[in-house]
Design an enzyme around this catalytic site. Structure first.
Site: not given
Ligand code: 7TS
Length: 405
Positions: A122, A199, A202, A225, A363
């Site tokens: 991202h 990261d 997700q 999220k 993104c």
């Protein structure tokens, strides 16, 4: 048993209509909807507790501080971190990565050094590192992926050398749904003494994460999220690393003593938390993490994997369907295109049917370049989605496709 209809009752927004049609919310990769308990916690704290944290001797300030610090412990447990000193509250994944890029860069990156990111990151795990490279004259290296959307570990191993300072990689791709072999990546990087940032924007909503088991050095995620409020996120960092990093922002809270001659900094985690934190949001985030934990991350994973498998199979029935991302190690995110239909047309027409998907480059422009496309349509699932909703999506896609025949 996983009772999805019961779970849906916790999310008031799911009963609303858009354009007179029942809402089918499949944009969970962008943000998730909030259960009662999260919104109630915010309202309750504003109405009954509100006071600034860490600075009052009075009753309410102590209560608010207790809630805020208890939330840090909830996050620690959620990630299985060793200590709450390793849990920094931020505004979200983006701020977590900017914090790290700045502080780590100040301490450890100089001209000619190399930083490694993957081809499927991202923008928020690319641009802060590029900015660091510009500041310091360092070089950004990229882990390539296969056409299927799997990172090439052989090429990654070749990238590592004595100039490599940090490796930054997403746990799950927000476009392809690829679940990356982050344990292997971490092991390879550690073989060269190089720390790794994962990261987790997700991954945290979809399966359980254990930072000690992963052995990552840093891990970032966003509250919104994972069914929590906007405006709050987390940077986990191993204490031995955080101890060696300089502060990111200066101000109240992050200091021990201030004088015009010399200022000394606070201990972990406060050294990295200048200013009044969003203590309402941290408390609500803890409620969200308690909520998903009470359902069970393993149960959520199983439910969403079932949905993903079902959706992949059903979507392939559509003529001209092109699905991006790998067959295996595919999380609850499906990017697709149908024939020559522009992603924006597909998204706009699905919207008129009450189906919320995301369209565009998500993104991740470098990934779009790699795939040779401008954008995709993306359906991303959450713990409250159902097979019926997948059927509505597939019928919707079919209807749009017919319009373009
Ligand atoms: N990293 C990944 C992998 C993401 O998917 C996102 C947001 C971020 C970082 C940034 O998170 P933020 O909360 O700081 O904004 N991804 C998306 C998306 O896929 N659609 O909207 C936002």
């Amino acid at each position: 048993m996983y009772d999805v209809n019961k779970i849906r009752e916790d999310f008031p927004i799911l009963t609303r209509k858009v354009y007179g049609k029942p809402l089918v919310y499949l944009d969970n990769g962008a943000t998730t909807q909030k259960p009662h308990c999260v919104v109630d916690a915010m309202v309750d704290e504003y109405y009954n507790v509100n006071a600034n944290v860490h600075r009052g001797v009075h009753f309410l300030s102590q209560k608010a501080t207790d809630l805020h610090e208890a939330s840090r412990e909830t996050v620690r447990r959620f990630l299985n971190a060793r200590s709450t000193n390793e849990i920094l509250f931020t505004r979200g994944t983006t701020e977590s990565i900017n914090l790290l890029a700045f502080s780590f860069g100040e301490a450890f990156v100089k001209e000619g050094d190399e930083l490694v990111v993957s081809e499927m990151e991202h923008h928020s795990d690319i641009v802060p590192w590029q900015m660091l490279c510009e500041r310091k004259g360092a070089v950004l290296r990229v882990i390539p992926m296969t056409d299927e959307g799997l990172l090439r570990l052989d090429a990654f191993a070749d990238l590592l050398n004595e100039r490599t300072r940090i490796v930054c990689c997403t746990h799950v791709s927000n476009v392809l749904g690829t679940v990356n072999p982050v344990k292997d990546i971490i092991r390879l990087a550690h073989g060269h003494g190089v720390p790794v940032l994962i990261d987790g924007a997700q991954s945290t909503p979809h399966f359980s994460v254990d930072v000690q088991d992963l052995d990552c050095d840093f891990f970032a995620f966003s509250g919104h999220k994972v069914y929590g409020p906007t405006g709050v996120g987390v940077l986990y960092g191993k204490e031995e690393w955080l101890d060696r990093l300089p502060p990111y922002q200066g101000g109240g809270e992050m200091i021990k003593n201030v004088s015009f001659k010399k200022t000394t900094y606070n201990e972990l985690p406060y050294k990295f938390e200048a200013g009044t934190p969003d203590y309402i949001a941290t408390h609500a985030l803890a409620k969200a993490l308690d909520y998903v934990s009470s359902i069970g991350m393993a149960n959520i994973y199983e439910h969403e994997q079932d949905l993903t498998r079902y959706a992949l199979a059903r979507m392939r029935e559509v003529e001209g369907m092109r699905i991006f991302g790998p067959e295996e190690q595919h999380d609850a995110v499906i990017s697709f295109l149908v024939g020559n239909i522009h992603h924006l047309d597909m998204g706009t027409l699905l919207d008129r049917l009450g189906i919320a998907v995301r369209t565009g480059h998500h993104c991740a422009e470098p990934l779009m370049h790699r795939l040779g496309i401008e954008g995709t349509v993306r359906a991303s699932f959450g713990l409250y989605n159902t097979r019926e909703e997948v059927d509505i999506l597939v019928a919707g896609i079919q209807r749009v496709a017919q319009m373009f025949l």
